[in-house]
Scaffold this motif. Sequence first.
Motif, PDB file in Angstrom:
ATOM      1  N   TRP A 161     -83.145  -4.613 -52.960  1.00 20.56           N
ATOM      2  CA  TRP A 161     -83.443  -4.646 -51.523  1.00 20.56           C
ATOM      3  C   TRP A 161     -82.148  -4.986 -50.810  1.00 20.56           C
ATOM      4  N   MET A 162     -81.736  -4.149 -49.856  1.00 23.50           N
ATOM      5  CA  MET A 162     -80.453  -4.332 -49.193  1.00 23.50           C
ATOM      6  C   MET A 162     -80.632  -4.312 -47.683  1.00 23.50           C
ATOM      7  N   GLU A 163     -80.132  -5.363 -47.018  1.00 21.98           N
ATOM      8  CA  GLU A 163     -80.180  -5.450 -45.558  1.00 21.98           C
ATOM      9  C   GLU A 163     -79.058  -4.608 -44.960  1.00 21.98           C
ATOM     10  N   ARG A 164     -79.433  -3.679 -44.081  1.00 23.82           N
ATOM     11  CA  ARG A 164     -78.482  -2.815 -43.399  1.00 23.82           C
ATOM     12  C   ARG A 164     -78.746  -2.871 -41.903  1.00 23.82           C
ATOM     13  N   PRO A 165     -77.771  -2.529 -41.062  1.00 21.44           N
ATOM     14  CA  PRO A 165     -78.011  -2.534 -39.611  1.00 21.44           C
ATOM     15  C   PRO A 165     -79.175  -1.627 -39.205  1.00 21.44           C
ATOM     16  N   GLU A 166     -79.358  -0.515 -39.922  1.00 21.97           N
ATOM     17  CA  GLU A 166     -80.433   0.413 -39.570  1.00 21.97           C
ATOM     18  C   GLU A 166     -81.769   0.070 -40.209  1.00 21.97           C
ATOM     19  N   GLY A 167     -81.802  -0.976 -41.030  1.00 23.20           N
ATOM     20  CA  GLY A 167     -83.057  -1.392 -41.645  1.00 23.20           C
ATOM     21  C   GLY A 167     -82.857  -1.900 -43.063  1.00 23.20           C
ATOM     22  N   VAL A 168     -83.957  -2.168 -43.739  1.00 24.59           N
ATOM     23  CA  VAL A 168     -83.918  -2.660 -45.113  1.00 24.59           C
ATOM     24  C   VAL A 168     -84.047  -1.488 -46.064  1.00 24.59           C
ATOM     25  N   GLU A 169     -83.081  -1.349 -46.947  1.00 25.69           N
ATOM     26  CA  GLU A 169     -83.086  -0.262 -47.912  1.00 25.69           C
ATOM     27  C   GLU A 169     -83.726  -0.701 -49.223  1.00 25.69           C
ATOM     28  N   ALA A 170     -84.523   0.189 -49.787  1.00 22.26           N
ATOM     29  CA  ALA A 170     -85.064  -0.005 -51.130  1.00 22.26           C
ATOM     30  C   ALA A 170     -84.366   0.980 -52.053  1.00 22.26           C
TER      31      ALA A 170
END
Length: 336
Positions: A207-216
Amino acid sequence: MPAAEKPHLVCPAGSLRALTSAIDAGADAVYLGLKNATNARNFAGLNFDEAQVREGLAYAHARGRQVLMALNTYADARDERPWQQAVDQAAALGADALIVADTAVLAYAHRHHPRLRLHLSVQASATSYEAIEFYRERYGIQRAVLPRVLTLSQVQHVIRHSPVEIEVFGFGSLCVMVEGRCALSSYATGQSPNTAGVCSPPSAVQWMERPEGVEARLNGVLIDRYAPDEPRGYPTLCKGRFEVDGRLDYALEEPTSLNTLALLPQLIAAGVKAIKIEGRQRSPAYVAGVTRVWREAIDQAFSQPRFSPKPAWAQELGRWAEGQQGTLGAFDRPWR
């Protein structure tokens, strides 16, 4: 109803608390797995050690219910001993039946414990009465769990032509693949769900926090991106969102749960022996809530000439459905 007997309600138990919740809510049987690779839901923090199996068996048997042990992964050909030991352990503990997919495990159980009931796992992908008869003749199976790819008429056809008890899924997560033959996760992670026990091995989930949202991500492969306030399910490749021809959507399967409440009278009339609830990886609250609804629904569908699902049932099951959505899945194919 014209059925000879009421179908059993078979419910999941990923923990001792889930087992007691299912029994207390009205399950006729629970199915569970050990804390090892013999179990197709081998998640950390779930499943049973020997002491817990003993306690669960005692709790169920004292109330006249059954415990089915799932040994439903495919054995490692380099070392089959863990699966053989699990069969011996289940027999010694007094499990009511084993749920098995691998022919080598079936052969071992049939040879060494001929009085132990064998149920053919959905992972074996037996979709015809001829396939089921193969397993009955060679390994003495007494029940087969049908994959979730058959229409209602196909289920009826199998039951009419097979002496083996038939179990079908009634509620829970769907699989877009033919069970037992999925290669998506193994392509991305190098670990097959048929042997590693999970569609998305925890070690590969990111799970990765990105400016455009949380990536799985699954082993680095981006399979979905969620808005900050968007619900997030356990990430599986088949239920990810991908860009296809410029459109971002669920390319393979949209998160939704199978719900066959509306088909209960037809399933009972067909002679289905057992209705299975999916979800050993789910919470005891899920198990209790879903079991209560299905216990009441099966009782009413069996005893009343007219049956219609109650709105309260749909509301309760909607709480536990993936994406809060339900479908009849392959049971109903309007295009046929």
